[in-house]
Design an enzyme around this catalytic site. Structure first.
Site, PDB file in Angstrom:
ATOM      1  N   TRP A  84      27.904  28.843  36.383  1.00 29.83           N
ATOM      2  CA  TRP A  84      26.662  29.491  35.981  1.00 29.83           C
ATOM      3  C   TRP A  84      26.159  30.335  37.147  1.00 29.83           C
ATOM      4  CZ3 TRP A  84      23.855  29.709  31.481  1.00 29.83           C
ATOM      5  CH2 TRP A  84      22.575  30.257  31.562  1.00 29.83           C
ATOM      6  N   LEU A  85      25.849  31.597  36.895  1.00 28.60           N
ATOM      7  CA  LEU A  85      25.341  32.483  37.937  1.00 28.60           C
ATOM      8  C   LEU A  85      23.920  32.890  37.587  1.00 28.60           C
ATOM      9  CD1 LEU A  85      28.459  34.793  38.430  1.00 28.60           C
ATOM     10  CD2 LEU A  85      27.739  32.875  39.877  1.00 28.60           C
ATOM     11  N   ASP A 125      36.009  46.368  28.745  1.00 28.01           N
ATOM     12  CA  ASP A 125      34.823  46.448  27.877  1.00 28.01           C
ATOM     13  C   ASP A 125      33.608  46.667  28.763  1.00 28.01           C
ATOM     14  OD1 ASP A 125      33.251  46.408  25.594  1.00 28.01           O
ATOM     15  OD2 ASP A 125      33.209  44.225  25.424  1.00 28.01           O
TER      16      ASP A 125
END
Length: 283
Positions: free
Chosen positions: A91-92, A192
């Site tokens: 998790w950042l 993307d």
């Protein structure tokens, strides 16, 4: 998979000792996404219902490949629970940062080269499976492993007509003629690269997320940055200083912009028809 379906029994099979908390978070329209607090750390969990663990092979490899050059959320665990594929990432925490730093980071990624075009695994999307088999020719790869399969799906979904076919064939020929005469070096691409797939961490460092990684023409990646906004002049200036582009890039971007816009036409309908037709009428 809804948040309701992700129950305690399912969660208990994740590779954590103790889960303290979990909640659904925004994570795109492909996978269900959750924040998991476990073992005194916070994690990002992606779940794809009714898929084997290998479903996330392509994303994991892309994060690792890009992560050696630019910060990405590190993949930490992958598997299948009750018939659903999952991928656990670090998790950042998000912060703010510099578009110039982002431009240099993307240039650094693009400066990673391979001997062929393609990638180690195929990529499964909502519309089709992208064939990433290695190919010595960029012209051949883009036409036969990207454009032609996409148009076949557009036809199947009723998103195509005779006018589009006529102009598509002219664009296809223009692309083919150009790359018969011009060499491309296979660069590591995000695949993307829109504004929703970059962030800055809480130290201001650029982070790339949700890759559709492939080795290809770096102008293919840059074309995506020009479609929906979110990239400022400082991004392009810093990129150009770091890894200059060949002259005439703006004349070449449309045949790459077409790919992304046509995919949106397939997925979301004729809202994207005018943008697709605006490119095709050039040819």
């Amino acid at each position: 998979m809804s948040a309701y379906q992700l129950n305690q029994k399912w969660l208990s099979q994740l590779p954590f000792r103790q889960i303290e908390d979990w909640r659904p978070v925004a994570g795109g329209d492909i996978n269900a996404a959750y924040q998991i607090k476990a073992d005194q750390r916070t994690y990002f969990l992606k779940v794809q219902p009714h898929q084997s663990a290998s479903y996330f092979d392509h994303e994991k490899r892309g994060l690792e490949e890009i992560g050696a050059l630019v910060k990405t959320p590190a993949p930490l665990a992958q598997g299948q629970i009750q018939g659903d594929a999952y991928l656990v990432l670090e998790w950042l925490e998000s912060g703010s940062g510099s578009q110039a730093d982002l431009g240099r980071a993307v240039a650094r990624m693009h400066a990673q080269h391979a001997k062929q075009f393609g990638f180690y695994e195929n990529h499964t999307t909502r519309a089709l499976v992208k064939n990433n088999a290695w190919n010595d020719s960029w012209r051949d790869f883009y036409l036969k492993q990207r454009l032609d399969p996409e148009i076949a799906v557009a036809k199947e979904n009723g998103r195509w007509n005779d006018w589009r076919e006529t102009h598509y064939q002219k664009m296809r020929q223009a692309f083919s003629d150009y790359y018969d005469q011009h060499q491309v070096i296979p660069s590591l691409l995000h695949g993307d690269l829109w504004a929703g797939n970059y962030m800055f961490d809480d130290t201001g460092q650029p982070v790339l997320i949700d890759p559709d990684a492939v080795y290809g023409d770096r102008e293919f990646d840059l074309a995506m940055t020009t479609i929906f906004g979110g990239f400022e002049p400082a991004f392009y200036q810093a990129y150009q200083q770091e890894y200059p582009l060949a002259k005439g890039v703006n004349e070449r971007l449309p045949w790459y912009q077409f790919y992304y816009l046509c995919m949106h036409l397939i997925l979301f309908g004729e809202t994207y028809g005018p943008a697709v037709d605006g490119i095709l009428e050039r040819y």
